[in-house]
Design a protein around this motif. Structure first.
Motif, PDB file in Angstrom:
ATOM      1  N   LYS A 250       0.224   4.165   2.295  1.00 13.11           N
ATOM      2  CA  LYS A 250       0.525   3.969   3.718  1.00 13.11           C
ATOM      3  C   LYS A 250       1.965   3.529   3.942  1.00 13.11           C
ATOM      4  O   LYS A 250       2.348   3.213   5.073  1.00 13.11           O
TER       5      LYS A 250
ATOM      6  N   ASP B 144       0.871  -1.167   0.000  1.00 12.30           N
ATOM      7  CA  ASP B 144       0.000   0.000   0.000  1.00 12.30           C
ATOM      8  C   ASP B 144       0.910   1.218   0.000  1.00 12.30           C
ATOM      9  O   ASP B 144       1.424   1.622   1.053  1.00 12.30           O
TER      10      ASP B 144
ATOM     11  N   THR C  79       3.460   0.799   3.347  1.00 13.68           N
ATOM     12  CA  THR C  79       3.417  -0.475   4.069  1.00 13.68           C
ATOM     13  C   THR C  79       3.394  -1.631   3.072  1.00 13.68           C
ATOM     14  O   THR C  79       2.735  -1.547   2.026  1.00 13.68           O
TER      15      THR C  79
END
Length: 115
Positions: free
Chosen positions: A75, A72, A77
């Motif tokens: 984010k 992601d 992440t």
């Protein structure tokens, strides 16, 4: 400099699932190829799965069809969804970020699978 922080490890029984997360600092996350490696006691660190900045993925033969890597970018992440876990998946799992000569590692998270 990029800092990587893994989470989501733990102790599970064979056949169960875990989801590992790796949160990266910095604003250039999307350019990195992100990977998950693991190291079992007495063994060398090995690549489990990787995902490029463009979303291409590759997996170790031993986890193909059971593990899924995703990212992601909003984010910063990267995730590793681990299904149908086996005792041989027991290891410390490390997050990795690579771009050119840049190569960063997280501190690792323990995954233990009991039979």
């Amino acid at each position: 400099q990029v800092q990587l922080v893994e989470s989501g490890g733990g102790l599970v029984q064979a056949g169960e699932s875990l989801r590992l997360s790796c949160a990266a600092s910095g604003s250039t996350f999307n350019i990195f190829t992100m990977g998950w490696y693991r190291q079992a006691p007495g063994k060398q660190r090995e690549l489990v799965a990787a995902i490029t900045s463009g979303g291409s993925t590759n997996y170790a033969d031993s986890v193909q069809g059971r593990f899924t890597i995703s990212r992601d970018n909003a984010k910063s992440t990267v995730f590793l969804q681990m299904n149908s876990l086996k005792p041989e998946d027991t290891a410390v799992y490390y997050c990795n970020a690579k771009w050119g000569r840049l190569n960063y590692w997280g501190q690792g998270t323990q995954v233990a699978v009991s039979s």
